[in-house]
Design an enzyme around this catalytic site. Structure first.
Site, PDB file in Angstrom:
ATOM      1  CB  CYS A  36      -0.808 -17.694  21.026  1.00 60.59           C
ATOM      2  SG  CYS A  36      -1.819 -17.600  19.535  1.00 60.59           S
ATOM      3  CD  GLU A  66      -0.051 -15.898  29.350  1.00 59.81           C
ATOM      4  OE1 GLU A  66      -0.123 -15.462  30.520  1.00 59.81           O
ATOM      5  OE2 GLU A  66      -0.134 -17.100  29.060  1.00 59.81           O
ATOM      6  N   PRO A  67      -0.648 -10.552  28.531  1.00 56.34           N
ATOM      7  CG  PRO A  67      -2.878  -9.938  28.833  1.00 56.34           C
ATOM      8  CD  PRO A  67      -2.004 -11.108  28.491  1.00 56.34           C
ATOM      9  CB  ALA A  98       3.892 -13.521  30.451  1.00 55.33           C
ATOM     10  NE  ARG A 121      13.750  18.932  -3.202  1.00 52.06           N
ATOM     11  CZ  ARG A 121      12.754  19.787  -3.398  1.00 52.06           C
ATOM     12  NH1 ARG A 121      12.008  19.695  -4.504  1.00 52.06           N
ATOM     13  NH2 ARG A 121      12.496  20.707  -2.500  1.00 52.06           N
ATOM     14  CD  GLN A 146      32.362  15.896   2.035  1.00 54.87           C
ATOM     15  OE1 GLN A 146      32.408  16.089   3.248  1.00 54.87           O
ATOM     16  NE2 GLN A 146      33.440  15.802   1.278  1.00 54.87           N
ATOM     17  CB  THR A 169      30.208 -19.480  21.583  1.00 55.39           C
ATOM     18  OG1 THR A 169      30.705 -18.806  20.434  1.00 55.39           O
ATOM     19  CG2 THR A 169      30.414 -20.980  21.457  1.00 55.39           C
ATOM     20  CD  GLU A 181      10.163 -13.855  16.178  1.00 57.16           C
ATOM     21  OE1 GLU A 181      11.180 -14.502  16.481  1.00 57.16           O
ATOM     22  OE2 GLU A 181       9.221 -14.338  15.565  1.00 57.16           O
ATOM     23  CB  THR A 201      12.717  -5.699  23.599  1.00 55.79           C
ATOM     24  OG1 THR A 201      13.444  -6.150  24.743  1.00 55.79           O
ATOM     25  CG2 THR A 201      11.223  -5.835  23.849  1.00 55.79           C
TER      26      THR A 201
HETATM   27  C1  LIG Z   1       2.964  -6.287  16.190  1.00 56.78           C
HETATM   28  C2  LIG Z   1       3.347  -7.329  17.172  1.00 56.78           C
HETATM   29  C3  LIG Z   1       3.313  -8.661  16.805  1.00 56.78           C
HETATM   30  C4  LIG Z   1       3.643  -9.661  17.730  1.00 56.78           C
HETATM   31  N1  LIG Z   1       3.519 -10.977  17.377  1.00 56.78           N
HETATM   32  C5  LIG Z   1       3.621 -11.930  18.352  1.00 56.78           C
HETATM   33  C6  LIG Z   1       3.278 -13.275  18.077  1.00 56.78           C
HETATM   34  O1  LIG Z   1       2.935 -13.643  16.950  1.00 56.78           O
HETATM   35  N2  LIG Z   1       3.316 -14.172  19.089  1.00 56.78           N
HETATM   36  C7  LIG Z   1       3.696 -13.824  20.357  1.00 56.78           C
HETATM   37  O2  LIG Z   1       3.709 -14.689  21.234  1.00 56.78           O
HETATM   38  N3  LIG Z   1       4.047 -12.554  20.646  1.00 56.78           N
HETATM   39  C8  LIG Z   1       4.010 -11.593  19.673  1.00 56.78           C
HETATM   40  N4  LIG Z   1       4.312 -10.286  19.966  1.00 56.78           N
HETATM   41  C9  LIG Z   1       4.721  -9.943  21.335  1.00 56.78           C
HETATM   42  C10 LIG Z   1       6.157  -9.459  21.432  1.00 56.78           C
HETATM   43  O3  LIG Z   1       7.035 -10.528  21.305  1.00 56.78           O
HETATM   44  C11 LIG Z   1       6.277  -8.718  22.795  1.00 56.78           C
HETATM   45  O4  LIG Z   1       5.634  -7.458  22.625  1.00 56.78           O
HETATM   46  C12 LIG Z   1       7.715  -8.528  23.212  1.00 56.78           C
HETATM   47  O5  LIG Z   1       8.266  -9.751  23.597  1.00 56.78           O
HETATM   48  C13 LIG Z   1       7.864  -7.540  24.385  1.00 56.78           C
HETATM   49  O6  LIG Z   1       6.976  -7.839  25.426  1.00 56.78           O
HETATM   50  P1  LIG Z   1       6.082  -6.664  26.040  1.00 56.78           P
HETATM   51  O7  LIG Z   1       5.418  -5.979  24.903  1.00 56.78           O
HETATM   52  O8  LIG Z   1       5.233  -7.226  27.085  1.00 56.78           O
HETATM   53  O9  LIG Z   1       7.115  -5.636  26.674  1.00 56.78           O
HETATM   54  P2  LIG Z   1       7.756  -5.701  28.135  1.00 56.78           P
HETATM   55  O10 LIG Z   1       8.348  -7.043  28.356  1.00 56.78           O
HETATM   56  O11 LIG Z   1       6.779  -5.184  29.117  1.00 56.78           O
HETATM   57  O12 LIG Z   1       8.947  -4.653  27.993  1.00 56.78           O
HETATM   58  C14 LIG Z   1       8.765  -3.240  28.119  1.00 56.78           C
HETATM   59  C15 LIG Z   1      10.151  -2.588  28.052  1.00 56.78           C
HETATM   60  O13 LIG Z   1      10.950  -3.047  29.162  1.00 56.78           O
HETATM   61  C16 LIG Z   1      12.151  -3.607  28.681  1.00 56.78           C
HETATM   62  N5  LIG Z   1      12.570  -4.718  29.554  1.00 56.78           N
HETATM   63  C17 LIG Z   1      11.812  -5.754  30.013  1.00 56.78           C
HETATM   64  N6  LIG Z   1      12.546  -6.568  30.793  1.00 56.78           N
HETATM   65  C18 LIG Z   1      13.814  -6.045  30.791  1.00 56.78           C
HETATM   66  C19 LIG Z   1      15.047  -6.438  31.383  1.00 56.78           C
HETATM   67  N7  LIG Z   1      15.154  -7.553  32.130  1.00 56.78           N
HETATM   68  N8  LIG Z   1      16.137  -5.650  31.192  1.00 56.78           N
HETATM   69  C20 LIG Z   1      16.051  -4.537  30.430  1.00 56.78           C
HETATM   70  N9  LIG Z   1      14.920  -4.114  29.827  1.00 56.78           N
HETATM   71  C21 LIG Z   1      13.819  -4.864  30.001  1.00 56.78           C
HETATM   72  C22 LIG Z   1      11.811  -4.103  27.268  1.00 56.78           C
HETATM   73  O14 LIG Z   1      12.981  -4.265  26.484  1.00 56.78           O
HETATM   74  C23 LIG Z   1      10.916  -2.980  26.790  1.00 56.78           C
HETATM   75  O15 LIG Z   1      11.693  -1.908  26.341  1.00 56.78           O
HETATM   76  C24 LIG Z   1       4.045  -9.282  19.034  1.00 56.78           C
HETATM   77  C25 LIG Z   1       4.090  -7.931  19.400  1.00 56.78           C
HETATM   78  C26 LIG Z   1       3.721  -6.970  18.490  1.00 56.78           C
HETATM   79  C27 LIG Z   1       3.733  -5.536  18.937  1.00 56.78           C
END
Ligand SMILES: Cc1cc2nc3c(=O)[nH]c(=O)nc-3n(C[C@H](O)[C@H](O)[C@H](O)COP(=O)(O)OP(=O)(O)OC[C@H]3O[C@@H](n4cnc5c(N)ncnc54)[C@H](O)[C@@H]3O)c2cc1C
Length: 407
Positions: free
Chosen positions: A130, A133-134, A136, A291, A302, A336, A387, A389
């Site tokens: 974990c 966060e909402p 973070a 199919r 193609q 690197t 893990e 985005t």
């Molecule tokens: C099904 C699921 C399972 C998960 N499992 C875990 C878990 O086990 N443990 C855990 O800790 N977390 C987990 N997560 C959380 C996951 O890692 C986060 O959702 C992810 O890191 C993105 O954070 P966010 O959803 O708050 O999006 P945000 O950070 O709010 O991002 C929203 C958008 O803005 C973009 N963005 C943000 N900052 C930048 C930047 N500087 N430059 C360009 N674009 C940017 C992002 O790429 C994204 O497109 C899980 C999420 C899901 C949906």
């Protein structure tokens, strides 16, 4: 460790592993995939079967992690996720918590906590990592969950809300990343293990998701969770030393806890995406041969055959990037050019693209739940989000290759 000569030929042991896991995926996971996707629940009986087969076990995970070539774990992930991504994640979710303990814990902590996270085939346990966060997600430094040392009681006190946690709330063991000194952002964070039955930890909302629906995802609420000192990963002395050096503005020589975990797990996540993409490609290839339209199999056009050629090429390229990063990690090579991020980025986007092409090849059938490719497409989408985005992977790669702090 001495460098291994470069070879893309798998050893007999690796081929055996691949064959064994493929059979398990084909016979146990794939037939159950639709049911658990519809139920949107943790597939306990399948995890149990994986435990009985010796797959859901510390022994299995450790022997794949410590395979000399580095490929054991990525081979395993690809086969299991070829079976189904939601069930694959239900089996592999504990691994993220175990990796966090392995990356940040002392030898005693690793020896005590990691085996307990898996339990035994008769009494399986789950782990949950974990960090998010909402407020973070990508911005890990914005974490608000606090860990405060209560000197008098000799205990840490944790408060906050975690979100999107895989296995969150249903796990026996939770690894919580919390801020000890918010003024230091990510450098002021530490990881804590919360053992089963600890008062103050509860599950919040369980999320209904687009894909990987057999994997449980929920909020985890920490309300005055009290933990004796031994549950701080790495120990207090090391933490105090790290915080002091960070305060003095010196380099700690170590990345923050969440990042350490992600670095170790990125090639395995890429391998999961390769498994999904390969599964959808195989369904599409077979369908295109069977199919018939306009009096001939659609693969004779193609327009369809080239699509399949591109799908296969991108899948193989993804696997090569995954294997390279896994091999580099195991040989202790320095990343690197953010090779771990490269493989996760490319494999994740390939899985989304390939699964969408697969729906196109299957036409109307591809769009229905009678065929598996629409599920695979829903499952694939998480690989451009969790893990790190795709945008964050590009940031990491861009910073590594340019040496510039790109925003
Ligand atoms: C099904 C699921 C399972 C998960 N499992 C875990 C878990 O086990 N443990 C855990 O800790 N977390 C987990 N997560 C959380 C996951 O890692 C986060 O959702 C992810 O890191 C993105 O954070 P966010 O959803 O708050 O999006 P945000 O950070 O709010 O991002 C929203 C958008 O803005 C973009 N963005 C943000 N900052 C930048 C930047 N500087 N430059 C360009 N674009 C940017 C992002 O790429 C994204 O497109 C899980 C999420 C899901 C949906």
């Amino acid at each position: 460790m001495a460098d291994l000569a470069f070879s893309l030929e798998l050893s007999d042991d690796q081929k055996e592993l691949q064959k064994w896991l493929h059979e398990f995926a084909a016979e146990v996971i794939r037939p159950a995939a639709h049911e658990w996707d519809e139920r949107e629940e943790t597939p306990w009986p399948i995890i149990q079967e994986a435990a009985k087969a010796g797959i859901y076990s510390l022994d299995f995970m450790a022997s794949q992690w410590f395979d000399d070539s580095g490929l054991g774990m990525v081979i395993a992930q690809e086969e299991l996720f070829w079976g189904d991504a939601g069930i694959g994640l239900a089996i592999m979710g504990t691994g993220l918590a175990a990796a966090a303990v392995s990356a940040n814990g002392t030898n005693e902590q690793i020896g005590e906590f990691v085996p307990a996270m898996y339990g035994t085939p008769d009494d399986i346990k789950l782990g949950s990592f974990c960090s998010s966060e909402p407020d973070a997600g990508s911005d890990v430094g914005a974490m608000k969950t606090r860990a405060i040392w209560d000197e008098a009681a000799g205990e840490w006190v944790l408060n906050g809300t975690k979100t999107w946690a895989t296995n969150g709330g249903i796990a026996d063991w939770h690894v919580i990343v919390a801020s000890v000194d918010p003024s230091l952002a990510t450098r002021g964070q530490a990881s804590f293990v919360v053992p089963p039955g600890t008062k103050g930890l509860s599950q919040g909302q369980k999320f209904k998701k687009h894909g990987i629906r057999a994997s449980h995802t929920a909020e985890v609420v920490l309300d005055d969770v009290r933990l004796p000192g031994k549950y701080l990963l790495g120990g207090k002395e090391k933490l105090d030393d790290r915080l002091n050096r960070a305060r003095e503005g010196l380099k700690t020589g170590r990345s923050q806890p969440s990042m350490a975990t992600f670095e170790r797990t990125r090639p395995t996540v890429g391998a999961q995406a390769v498994g999904i993409a390969r599964a959808a490609y195989e369904v599409a290839l077979e369908y295109a041969k069977q199919r018939e339209q306009f009096g001939r199999p659609i693969i004779e056009n193609q327009g369809i055959a080239f699509k399949l050629a591109d799908m296969k090429t991108r899948i193989d390229a993804s696997r090569l990037l995954v294997w390279r990063a896994a091999w580099m990690a195991r040989q202790g090579k320095e990343f690197t050019a953010a090779e771990g991020s490269q493989c996760k980025l490319f494999a994740g986007e390939t899985a989304v693209w390939v699964t969408e092409q697969a729906i196109q090849v299957l036409g109307g059938n591809g769009y229905t739940r009678e065929y598996p490719v629409e599920r695979m497409h829903r499952d694939a989408k998480i690989y451009t989000i969790f893990e790190g985005t795709s945008e964050i992977q590009r940031l990491v790669i861009a910073r590594a290759i340019s040496g510039t702090y790109i925003r």
